[in-house]
Design an enzyme around this catalytic site. Sequence first.
Site, PDB file in Angstrom:
ATOM      1  N   HIS A   1       0.886  -1.227   0.128  1.00 54.15           N
ATOM      2  CA  HIS A   1       0.229  -0.077  -0.039  1.00 54.15           C
ATOM      3  C   HIS A   1       0.819   1.230   0.084  1.00 54.15           C
ATOM      4  O   HIS A   1       2.091   1.384   0.609  1.00 54.15           O
ATOM      5  CB  HIS A   1      -0.957   0.136   1.203  1.00 54.15           C
TER       6      HIS A   1
ATOM      7  N   CYS B   1      -6.200   2.343   5.883  1.00 49.20           N
ATOM      8  CA  CYS B   1      -6.756   0.980   6.074  1.00 49.20           C
ATOM      9  C   CYS B   1      -6.153   0.605   7.350  1.00 49.20           C
ATOM     10  O   CYS B   1      -5.100   1.126   7.931  1.00 49.20           O
ATOM     11  CB  CYS B   1      -6.498   0.020   5.151  1.00 49.20           C
TER      12      CYS B   1
ATOM     13  N   GLU C   1       1.048   3.934   1.952  1.00 47.83           N
ATOM     14  CA  GLU C   1       1.508   3.966   3.302  1.00 47.83           C
ATOM     15  C   GLU C   1       2.654   3.051   3.491  1.00 47.83           C
ATOM     16  O   GLU C   1       3.846   3.840   4.072  1.00 47.83           O
ATOM     17  CB  GLU C   1       0.281   4.111   4.250  1.00 47.83           C
TER      18      GLU C   1
ATOM     19  N   CYS D   1      -2.305  -0.297   7.095  1.00 43.53           N
ATOM     20  CA  CYS D   1      -1.498   0.871   7.111  1.00 43.53           C
ATOM     21  C   CYS D   1      -1.521   1.782   8.429  1.00 43.53           C
ATOM     22  O   CYS D   1      -0.409   2.239   8.910  1.00 43.53           O
ATOM     23  CB  CYS D   1      -1.802   1.830   5.971  1.00 43.53           C
TER      24      CYS D   1
END
Length: 155
Positions: free
Chosen positions: A52, A82, A54, A85
């Site tokens: 992801h 999310c 992040e 993250c």
Amino acid sequence: MEHKTYINRAIELACNSAVSGGGPFGCVIVKDNKVIGEASNSVTKDNDPTAHAEVNAIRQACKALNTFDLSGSTLYTSCEPCPMCLAACYWAHISEIYYAGDQHDAALANFDDNYIYEEFKKPMEERDIKVVRIEPQNGKLPFLAWRDNDNKLPY
């Protein structure tokens, strides 16, 4: 620079990634008014469900500073982090998070984390993924070895 500059950069990274098929997420990490990491989502490109924006930016920032402790840094992301993250931000000791879109905006594009949020609310034995603790006699050995070798975390 101000917050608007960094959040706009995160959105720009997200838009570029959305067009190139990497996923519509971007992230910038700043410390002492300097960008120390920026990345977009690369889950589909890397076949890595943890890639992801992040997490990718945290990896960059840690490498740039040669540390796993990003205390004092600020994370700007194109979307509310999310659960994975957000947990990574806590592990990295990110001090502040600013985001543009939220989890409901992401769900409109079929990036729906609601299932995960709902699973976390359930008792472990009721979750869809079976999670079972096995307690062998030597299960604590890695932690004892860490402690007994005087390894310490910097916080």
